[in-house]
Motif scaffolding. Structure first.
Motif, PDB file in Angstrom:
ATOM      1  N   THR A 118       0.805  -1.219   0.000  1.00 26.78           N
ATOM      2  CA  THR A 118       0.000   0.000   0.000  1.00 26.78           C
ATOM      3  C   THR A 118       0.837   1.268   0.000  1.00 26.78           C
ATOM      4  N   SER A 119       2.153   1.127   0.090  1.00 28.28           N
ATOM      5  CA  SER A 119       3.043   2.281   0.001  1.00 28.28           C
ATOM      6  C   SER A 119       4.453   1.786  -0.282  1.00 28.28           C
ATOM      7  N   PHE A 120       5.305   2.680  -0.734  1.00 28.89           N
ATOM      8  CA  PHE A 120       6.687   2.300  -1.006  1.00 28.89           C
ATOM      9  C   PHE A 120       7.366   1.813   0.266  1.00 28.89           C
ATOM     10  N   LYS A 121       7.007   2.413   1.374  1.00 27.73           N
ATOM     11  CA  LYS A 121       7.585   2.026   2.660  1.00 27.73           C
ATOM     12  C   LYS A 121       7.309   0.567   2.969  1.00 27.73           C
ATOM     13  N   ASN A 122       6.138   0.066   2.523  1.00 28.11           N
ATOM     14  CA  ASN A 122       5.732  -1.307   2.839  1.00 28.11           C
ATOM     15  C   ASN A 122       6.162  -2.342   1.799  1.00 28.11           C
TER      16      ASN A 122
ATOM     17  N   ASN B  39      -1.497   7.953   0.521  1.00 25.27           N
ATOM     18  CA  ASN B  39      -1.449   6.591  -0.017  1.00 25.27           C
ATOM     19  C   ASN B  39      -2.762   6.158  -0.665  1.00 25.27           C
ATOM     20  N   SER B  40      -3.884   6.573  -0.091  1.00 29.36           N
ATOM     21  CA  SER B  40      -5.171   6.148  -0.650  1.00 29.36           C
ATOM     22  C   SER B  40      -5.443   6.780  -2.014  1.00 29.36           C
ATOM     23  N   ALA B  41      -4.674   7.796  -2.373  1.00 33.58           N
ATOM     24  CA  ALA B  41      -4.835   8.437  -3.684  1.00 33.58           C
ATOM     25  C   ALA B  41      -3.891   7.866  -4.731  1.00 33.58           C
ATOM     26  N   GLY B  42      -2.809   7.201  -4.297  1.00 37.41           N
ATOM     27  CA  GLY B  42      -1.878   6.692  -5.302  1.00 37.41           C
ATOM     28  C   GLY B  42      -0.629   6.065  -4.730  1.00 37.41           C
ATOM     29  N   GLY B  43      -0.725   5.431  -3.579  1.00 31.69           N
ATOM     30  CA  GLY B  43       0.470   4.902  -2.936  1.00 31.69           C
ATOM     31  C   GLY B  43       0.809   3.464  -3.259  1.00 31.69           C
ATOM     32  N   ILE B  44      -0.092   2.748  -3.929  1.00 26.78           N
ATOM     33  CA  ILE B  44       0.098   1.299  -4.111  1.00 26.78           C
ATOM     34  C   ILE B  44       1.218   0.991  -5.104  1.00 26.78           C
ATOM     35  N   TYR B  45       2.089   0.066  -4.719  1.00 28.53           N
ATOM     36  CA  TYR B  45       3.109  -0.502  -5.612  1.00 28.53           C
ATOM     37  C   TYR B  45       2.714  -1.944  -5.924  1.00 28.53           C
ATOM     38  N   SER B  46       2.744  -2.308  -7.205  1.00 28.58           N
ATOM     39  CA  SER B  46       2.333  -3.653  -7.593  1.00 28.58           C
ATOM     40  C   SER B  46       3.124  -4.099  -8.812  1.00 28.58           C
ATOM     41  N   ASN B  47       2.736  -5.216  -9.387  1.00 32.76           N
ATOM     42  CA  ASN B  47       3.331  -5.706 -10.632  1.00 32.76           C
ATOM     43  C   ASN B  47       2.229  -6.315 -11.494  1.00 32.76           C
TER      44      ASN B  47
ATOM     45  N   ASP C 177       0.323  -9.536  -9.975  1.00 34.96           N
ATOM     46  CA  ASP C 177      -0.651  -9.239  -8.921  1.00 34.96           C
ATOM     47  C   ASP C 177      -1.815  -8.410  -9.439  1.00 34.96           C
ATOM     48  N   MET C 178      -1.528  -7.408 -10.273  1.00 33.98           N
ATOM     49  CA  MET C 178      -2.611  -6.567 -10.771  1.00 33.98           C
ATOM     50  C   MET C 178      -3.573  -7.365 -11.636  1.00 33.98           C
ATOM     51  N   SER C 179      -3.077  -8.402 -12.301  1.00 32.22           N
ATOM     52  CA  SER C 179      -3.958  -9.264 -13.099  1.00 32.22           C
ATOM     53  C   SER C 179      -5.005  -9.938 -12.217  1.00 32.22           C
ATOM     54  N   LYS C 180      -4.637 -10.265 -10.992  1.00 31.64           N
ATOM     55  CA  LYS C 180      -5.595 -10.888 -10.068  1.00 31.64           C
ATOM     56  C   LYS C 180      -6.727  -9.912  -9.736  1.00 31.64           C
ATOM     57  N   TRP C 181      -6.388  -8.652  -9.596  1.00 33.47           N
ATOM     58  CA  TRP C 181      -7.403  -7.624  -9.326  1.00 33.47           C
ATOM     59  C   TRP C 181      -8.311  -7.438 -10.541  1.00 33.47           C
ATOM     60  N   ILE C 182      -7.715  -7.460 -11.747  1.00 30.33           N
ATOM     61  CA  ILE C 182      -8.486  -7.291 -12.975  1.00 30.33           C
ATOM     62  C   ILE C 182      -9.436  -8.467 -13.199  1.00 30.33           C
ATOM     63  N   ILE C 183      -8.955  -9.683 -12.940  1.00 34.37           N
ATOM     64  CA  ILE C 183      -9.807 -10.876 -13.097  1.00 34.37           C
ATOM     65  C   ILE C 183     -10.974 -10.827 -12.108  1.00 34.37           C
ATOM     66  N   LEU C 184     -10.716 -10.336 -10.898  1.00 36.90           N
ATOM     67  CA  LEU C 184     -11.792 -10.139  -9.922  1.00 36.90           C
ATOM     68  C   LEU C 184     -12.854  -9.204 -10.483  1.00 36.90           C
ATOM     69  N   GLN C 185     -12.428  -8.113 -11.131  1.00 34.95           N
ATOM     70  CA  GLN C 185     -13.374  -7.177 -11.729  1.00 34.95           C
ATOM     71  C   GLN C 185     -14.189  -7.845 -12.831  1.00 34.95           C
TER      72      GLN C 185
ATOM     73  N   GLY D 165      -8.293  -7.455 -20.466  1.00 38.74           N
ATOM     74  CA  GLY D 165      -7.736  -6.518 -19.499  1.00 38.74           C
ATOM     75  C   GLY D 165      -6.336  -6.131 -19.932  1.00 38.74           C
ATOM     76  N   ILE D 166      -6.070  -4.847 -20.001  1.00 41.91           N
ATOM     77  CA  ILE D 166      -4.762  -4.344 -20.433  1.00 41.91           C
ATOM     78  C   ILE D 166      -4.160  -3.535 -19.292  1.00 41.91           C
ATOM     79  N   ILE D 167      -2.967  -3.906 -18.869  1.00 40.05           N
ATOM     80  CA  ILE D 167      -2.279  -3.237 -17.768  1.00 40.05           C
ATOM     81  C   ILE D 167      -0.963  -2.712 -18.306  1.00 40.05           C
ATOM     82  N   VAL D 168      -0.741  -1.404 -18.194  1.00 42.56           N
ATOM     83  CA  VAL D 168       0.515  -0.805 -18.646  1.00 42.56           C
ATOM     84  C   VAL D 168       1.112   0.010 -17.507  1.00 42.56           C
ATOM     85  N   PHE D 169       2.257  -0.436 -17.027  1.00 46.92           N
ATOM     86  CA  PHE D 169       3.005   0.305 -16.007  1.00 46.92           C
ATOM     87  C   PHE D 169       4.243   0.905 -16.672  1.00 46.92           C
TER      88      PHE D 169
END
Length: 363
Positions: A59-63, A93-101, A104-112, A194-198
């Motif tokens: 949820t943040s770079f610190k974590n 953090n709630s506005a843009g703190g999340i770090y992912s790959n 993992d983000m594919s799991k969130w997209i499949i949930l959607q 689902g298309i994810i571009v980082f």
């Protein structure tokens, strides 16, 4: 931040027009914390990341547990792309703190795609179908202007999603943007696409080119070079902006060469405050004026006389790319008592809404 929101002037009626505001996501994070009795960070990790097995997401770079394989932000500085500071505050953090790959983000997209359900037989759920339907229901209308690449007829903002039609399909999408880091997630549910571009740079044209190229392959669109299309647009916009800013610096150089009597800079020095933004100081150093924000320490730079009582502030951190006009009002004794600001370049990021600031002298 939340307390000072009351000082921002309302510019439109509630949901009468679209205006994106990260501050409201900070408020939403605090609402969640108050209702749940735990921090936004802990709630998201416990109720979303852990159930979905998003083990490499924080949820943040610190974590972030393993920082050996984390991108650095990049931005153009004086025409050369280079690494810049990681600029973020834990309170946002709630506005843009999340770090992912991507994994993992594919799991969130499949949930959607599965209306909030997950697990081997989709027997578990994080949110209900009714809640998901509300997320993807237009809440605020966004005008659609001119011809569009995908015959889009409507555009709207749902609950945390941008919604539109592309070639007859519903599209749900959202971007993310910090200094030197921009991202995009796009869903076309009927195609299960689902298309994810980082990216580790800050040109939105990059993720747009990638996303649209992939979309074209699913929508049967051929013969369109999305990279060239977006590159040409960027070059055109940057050329026009460079002319505007270049002409201003030429005017400043011309004024300096005239050897005219210098302004009495003591008339401008002092502390000024904006109810939302807080204090900033105009001070003298080596016979020149400098600007320093008390809260946003990166907003520090030399000020150059422009026209009349207007100066240009050139930020010391050149990655900001947001030099601005500083316009002084004078009292009856010729001393500055009020300041308004405006960005110079039309490409200045919307995060720098200088025009909303209204500074008055306090000492």
């Amino acid at each position: 931040i939340i307390h000072n929101l009351r000082y921002l002037k309302q510019v439109s009626g509630f949901r009468t027009k679209y205006d994106y505001d990260n501050l409201m996501y900070i408020v939403a994070g605090e609402v969640l914390a108050r209702v749940s009795g735990t921090s936004w960070e802990n709630f998201i990790e416990t109720h979303i990341f852990q159930p979905l097995g998003m083990t490499e997401t924080a949820t943040s770079f610190k974590n972030v547990k393993n920082k050996t394989n984390v991108i650095d932000p990049h931005a153009p500085v004086d025409g050369k792309v280079q690494v810049i500071r990681r600029d973020w505050s834990e309170i946002a953090n709630s506005a843009g703190g999340i770090y992912s790959n991507i994994t993992d983000m594919s799991k969130w997209i499949i949930l959607q795609m599965n209306d909030g359900k997950y697990g081997d037989g989709l027997e578990k759920k994080i949110f209900s179908e009714a809640v998901h339907e509300e997320m993807w229901t237009p809440q605020t209308i966004i005008p659609v202007h001119g011809p569009t690449p995908y015959n889009t007829h409507f555009s709207a903002y749902g609950l945390g999603w941008g919604l539109s039609d592309v070639k007859g399909y519903l599209q749900a999408t959202h971007t993310g943007g910090l200094a030197g880091i921009v991202t995009q997630v796009t869903l076309i549910p009927e195609l299960k696409l689902g298309i994810i571009v980082f990216t580790n740079q800050q040109s939105g044209a990059a993720f747009t080119s990638i996303t649209n190229t992939i979309k074209d392959s699913y929508l049967g669109i051929t013969g369109v070079d999305r990279i060239k299309q977006n590159h040409d647009r960027v070059v055109k916009n940057e050329t026009e902006a460079a002319k505007i800013t270049g002409d201003i610096w030429k005017d400043i150089e011309a004024e300096q060469k005239k050897n005219a009597a210098p302004k009495d800079i003591s008339l401008f020095t002092g502390t000024y405050t904006d109810k939302w933004f807080g204090d900033m100081v105009i001070y003298a150093k080596n016979g020149k004026l400098w600007f320093q924000s008390k809260r946003s320490y990166l907003l520090n730079g030399e000020m150059f006389p422009y026209k009349g009582n207007t100066f240009i502030v050139k930020w010391g951190d050149r990655s900001l790319d947001a030099d601005a006009f500083v316009q002084f009002d004078l009292d009856n004794n010729g001393k500055a008592n009020h300041i308004k600001m405006n960005a110079i370049s039309p490409l200045t990021d919307f995060s720098f809404d200088f025009q909303d600031l209204d500074f008055s002298r306090v000492k």
